[in-house]
Design a protein around this motif. Structure first.
Motif, PDB file in Angstrom:
ATOM      1  N   SER A 175       0.823  -1.199   0.000  1.00 27.59           N
ATOM      2  CA  SER A 175       0.000   0.000   0.000  1.00 27.59           C
ATOM      3  C   SER A 175       0.864   1.257   0.000  1.00 27.59           C
ATOM      4  O   SER A 175       0.602   2.208  -0.758  1.00 27.59           O
ATOM      5  N   LEU A 176       1.888   1.268   0.827  1.00 27.45           N
ATOM      6  CA  LEU A 176       2.790   2.410   0.892  1.00 27.45           C
ATOM      7  C   LEU A 176       3.525   2.619  -0.441  1.00 27.45           C
ATOM      8  O   LEU A 176       3.636   3.735  -0.932  1.00 27.45           O
ATOM      9  N   ARG A 177       3.999   1.526  -1.023  1.00 27.08           N
ATOM     10  CA  ARG A 177       4.686   1.614  -2.313  1.00 27.08           C
ATOM     11  C   ARG A 177       3.754   2.166  -3.386  1.00 27.08           C
ATOM     12  O   ARG A 177       4.141   3.026  -4.180  1.00 27.08           O
ATOM     13  N   GLU A 222       3.420  16.100  -0.850  1.00 22.88           N
ATOM     14  CA  GLU A 222       2.248  15.219  -0.851  1.00 22.88           C
ATOM     15  C   GLU A 222       2.655  13.798  -0.458  1.00 22.88           C
ATOM     16  O   GLU A 222       1.948  13.135   0.310  1.00 22.88           O
ATOM     17  N   ARG A 223       3.788  13.327  -0.983  1.00 22.68           N
ATOM     18  CA  ARG A 223       4.271  11.992  -0.621  1.00 22.68           C
ATOM     19  C   ARG A 223       4.606  11.935   0.877  1.00 22.68           C
ATOM     20  O   ARG A 223       4.327  10.950   1.543  1.00 22.68           O
ATOM     21  N   ARG A 224       5.175  13.008   1.388  1.00 20.33           N
ATOM     22  CA  ARG A 224       5.513  13.070   2.798  1.00 20.33           C
ATOM     23  C   ARG A 224       4.248  13.005   3.654  1.00 20.33           C
ATOM     24  O   ARG A 224       4.191  12.294   4.663  1.00 20.33           O
ATOM     25  N   GLN A 225       3.197  13.720   3.250  1.00 15.16           N
ATOM     26  CA  GLN A 225       1.929  13.692   3.980  1.00 15.16           C
ATOM     27  C   GLN A 225       1.306  12.292   3.938  1.00 15.16           C
ATOM     28  O   GLN A 225       0.791  11.800   4.949  1.00 15.16           O
ATOM     29  N   LYS A 226       1.339  11.659   2.762  1.00 14.17           N
ATOM     30  CA  LYS A 226       0.800  10.299   2.648  1.00 14.17           C
ATOM     31  C   LYS A 226       1.571   9.338   3.537  1.00 14.17           C
ATOM     32  O   LYS A 226       0.991   8.469   4.185  1.00 14.17           O
ATOM     33  N   LEU A 227       2.875   9.490   3.577  1.00 10.67           N
ATOM     34  CA  LEU A 227       3.709   8.638   4.412  1.00 10.67           C
ATOM     35  C   LEU A 227       3.368   8.838   5.886  1.00 10.67           C
ATOM     36  O   LEU A 227       3.231   7.872   6.643  1.00 10.67           O
ATOM     37  N   LEU A 228       3.221  10.072   6.308  1.00 12.31           N
ATOM     38  CA  LEU A 228       2.856  10.353   7.705  1.00 12.31           C
ATOM     39  C   LEU A 228       1.486   9.767   8.049  1.00 12.31           C
ATOM     40  O   LEU A 228       1.289   9.202   9.137  1.00 12.31           O
ATOM     41  N   GLN A 229       0.521   9.887   7.123  1.00 14.51           N
ATOM     42  CA  GLN A 229      -0.818   9.326   7.368  1.00 14.51           C
ATOM     43  C   GLN A 229      -0.753   7.801   7.496  1.00 14.51           C
ATOM     44  O   GLN A 229      -1.426   7.217   8.337  1.00 14.51           O
TER      45      GLN A 229
END
Length: 74
Positions: A50-52, A64-71
């Motif tokens: 999912s993360l990949r 945006e990628r950083r925010q998705k990673l934090l979420q």
């Protein structure tokens, strides 16, 4: 001393029953632990997949990628 055939039969039956119960419990524990680790491995694999998948779109910015990673981590 000679023990009677009844005492030997009872003792043999108890030992056999105990051996069967111990083997059954061992098999139960083996399959329970095996299933637990398989399920845990699958859950971790799903999280990484999912993360990949969230990180691959080239259209998203680094923020945006950083925010998705934090979420995902939260």
């Amino acid at each position: 001393m000679n023990s009677s055939i009844t005492k030997r039969w009872v003792r043999g039956s108890l030992f056999f029953t105990l051996a069967v119960v111990l083997v059954a419990e061992g098999l139960f524990l083996y399959f329970t632990i095996s299933t637990y680790y398989k399920d845990a491995r699958q859950a971790i694999s799903n999280q990484f997949t999912s993360l990949r998948d969230q990180m691959t779109p080239a259209s998203s910015s680094a923020e945006e990628r950083r925010q998705k990673l934090l979420q995902t981590v939260e």
